[in-house]
Design an enzyme around this catalytic site. Structure first.
Site, PDB file in Angstrom:
ATOM      1  N   SER A  28       0.807  -1.225   0.000  1.00 54.58           N
ATOM      2  CA  SER A  28       0.000   0.000   0.000  1.00 54.58           C
ATOM      3  C   SER A  28       0.838   1.271   0.000  1.00 54.58           C
ATOM      4  O   SER A  28       0.447   2.280  -0.594  1.00 54.58           O
ATOM      5  CB  SER A  28      -0.943  -0.003   1.209  1.00 54.58           C
ATOM      6  OG  SER A  28      -1.825  -1.098   1.158  1.00 54.58           O
ATOM      7  N   HIS A  44       1.029   4.568   4.618  1.00 61.70           N
ATOM      8  CA  HIS A  44       0.368   5.252   3.513  1.00 61.70           C
ATOM      9  C   HIS A  44       0.829   6.696   3.411  1.00 61.70           C
ATOM     10  O   HIS A  44       1.061   7.214   2.304  1.00 61.70           O
ATOM     11  CB  HIS A  44      -1.146   5.201   3.703  1.00 61.70           C
ATOM     12  CG  HIS A  44      -1.711   3.834   3.512  1.00 61.70           C
ATOM     13  ND1 HIS A  44      -3.060   3.557   3.586  1.00 61.70           N
ATOM     14  CD2 HIS A  44      -1.114   2.642   3.249  1.00 61.70           C
ATOM     15  CE1 HIS A  44      -3.263   2.276   3.364  1.00 61.70           C
ATOM     16  NE2 HIS A  44      -2.091   1.700   3.164  1.00 61.70           N
TER      17      HIS A  44
END
Length: 399
Positions: free
Chosen positions: A269, A319
């Site tokens: 991610s 992230h």
């Protein structure tokens, strides 16, 4: 006059011909069901093609131009090509606006590039049946063509996706041996601060991005990777695309390291958020954000990534780190002439962040050991026959 179903079948049959024999892919950016758009990034003469069931004289030239310009920006091809109409009511045609029917083309010069075009369409006694047959044939050929095109045009996206699947399958094998989920993740290279600090396994900053244990997590990331790769690998080129992806993974895990957010971290991610950051910069640089339909399509990609970030157990810091890396690299890899000074500044900032994060990592190197978990990982290595590595790891960890 032919029926609406017959026209629909002809549109699909034409699209099927271009996909199967000339390497085009079907793109949908118009809500008008009487139009189909196709793109072939390797065809320099007619990279963008439109097929319609409407008469050519009824087409909105300005709207068609906007569609071509949008596709041109996304696929990095010239905004040129041919408009093909299967309507039998065409009164106006030229070399770029061509009417096609059974055994008929309005400009036979097109047959030099597409020799079988004149014989593709046939009248049918059952147009509805022909429509369904053409739809099924197009679906099959699209699936086959998309796989071939993805491997050829998106080598990094395809390779990374394959690696993620292979690592996931290996995790399934380890789990069948009775090894726990978090132990399996660490064995396959997941982020684990204790091993990074005391065993100097800093390679986990990268390998953690390729480890997925949960099937849903893997599928969501594969979908996001494909969607982002379809746009950004073409725009950036494979090398810059890969660099941005890896930088996002590393930055994300460095953020996790200095905040002690995760005990065991895994997933790509951070790299996906880096690509998302780079894509936002590209939208602004290219002006694509001004096109509402294009912005809506890309908005769907952003939504998928934001949805992933809200899943339980997903690292926000990973992230965030990846996204910051992507924004910086989006400017570094930009090509606008008036951004020259900005690119220099962003390059300096990117390098400075790497140095700064590395310094912070040395100051945040201590982590509370989980002796029970560490011994469990070492035992798992021994159980699968890698006792020498297990002994080395135990020595490094003073166990």
């Amino acid at each position: 006059m032919d029926s609406k179903s017959q026209y629909g079948a002809w549109m699909l049959e034409l699209a099927n011909y271009f996909v199967k024999e000339h390497g085009y892919q079907v793109i949908t950016i118009s809500k008008n069901q009487a139009e189909m758009w196709l793109v072939n990034v390797e065809n320099t003469k007619n990279p963008i093609m439109m097929i319609t069931s409407e008469p050519i004289e009824s087409l909105d030239e300005m709207l068609l131009l906007k569609h071509r310009q949008s596709l041109s920006m996304v696929f990095n091809v010239p905004a040129q090509g041919i408009n093909l109409s299967v309507s039998q009511e065409n009164d106006f045609t030229n070399e770029k606006n061509i009417a096609i029917g059974p055994d008929y083309v309005s400009d036979e010069a097109i047959l030099r590039d597409y020799p079988r075009l004149k014989t593709v369409l046939k009248h049918s006694q059952n147009p509805e049946r022909s429509l369904n047959k053409a739809l099924n044939g197009l679906r099959r050929n699209l699936q086959k063509a998309q796989k071939q095109a993805q491997r050829k045009l998106l080598p990094v996206t395809s390779t990374i996706g394959t690696v993620l699947l292979v690592v996931f399958l290996i995790s399934r094998i380890l789990l069948t041996q009775g090894i726990k989920l978090d132990v399996t993740a660490v064995m396959l290279g997941a982020y684990y601060k204790r091993f990074m600090v005391d065993a100097h396994q800093y390679w986990r900053l990268i390998t953690a991005g390729f480890v997925h244990i949960d099937f849903f997590h893997l599928m969501m990331n594969l979908i996001a990777l494909r969607n982002l790769g379809t746009i950004m690998e073409r725009v950036m080129g494979s090398k810059k695309f890969l660099f941005t992806l890896l930088a996002g993974i590393i930055f994300g895990n460095m953020f996790v390291f200095i905040t002690d957010e995760a005990a065991v971290g895994l997933g790509i991610s951070g790299g996906l958020f880096a690509l998302m950051g780079a894509m936002i910069v590209y939208l602004y640089e290219s002006g694509a954000f001004k096109n509402r339909r294009m912005l809506a399509q890309i908005g769907n990609i952003l939504f998928i990534n934001l949805f992933i970030s809200m899943l339980p157990g997903i690292s926000f810091m990973a992230h965030l780190g990846g996204f910051i890396a992507g924004i910086l690299l989006g400017f570094v890899f930009s090509s606008r002439p008036d951004w020259l000074e900005l690119r220099k500044y962003m390059t300096f900032l990117f390098v400075g962040m790497i140095v700064g994060l590395a310094i912070l990592m040395t100051q945040r190197a201590y982590t509370e050991p989980d002796l029970v978990f560490d011994k469990t990982v070492i035992k798992a290595w021994k159980d699968i026959g890698l006792g020498r590595y297990a002994d080395w790891l135990a020595h490094r960890l003073s166990l």
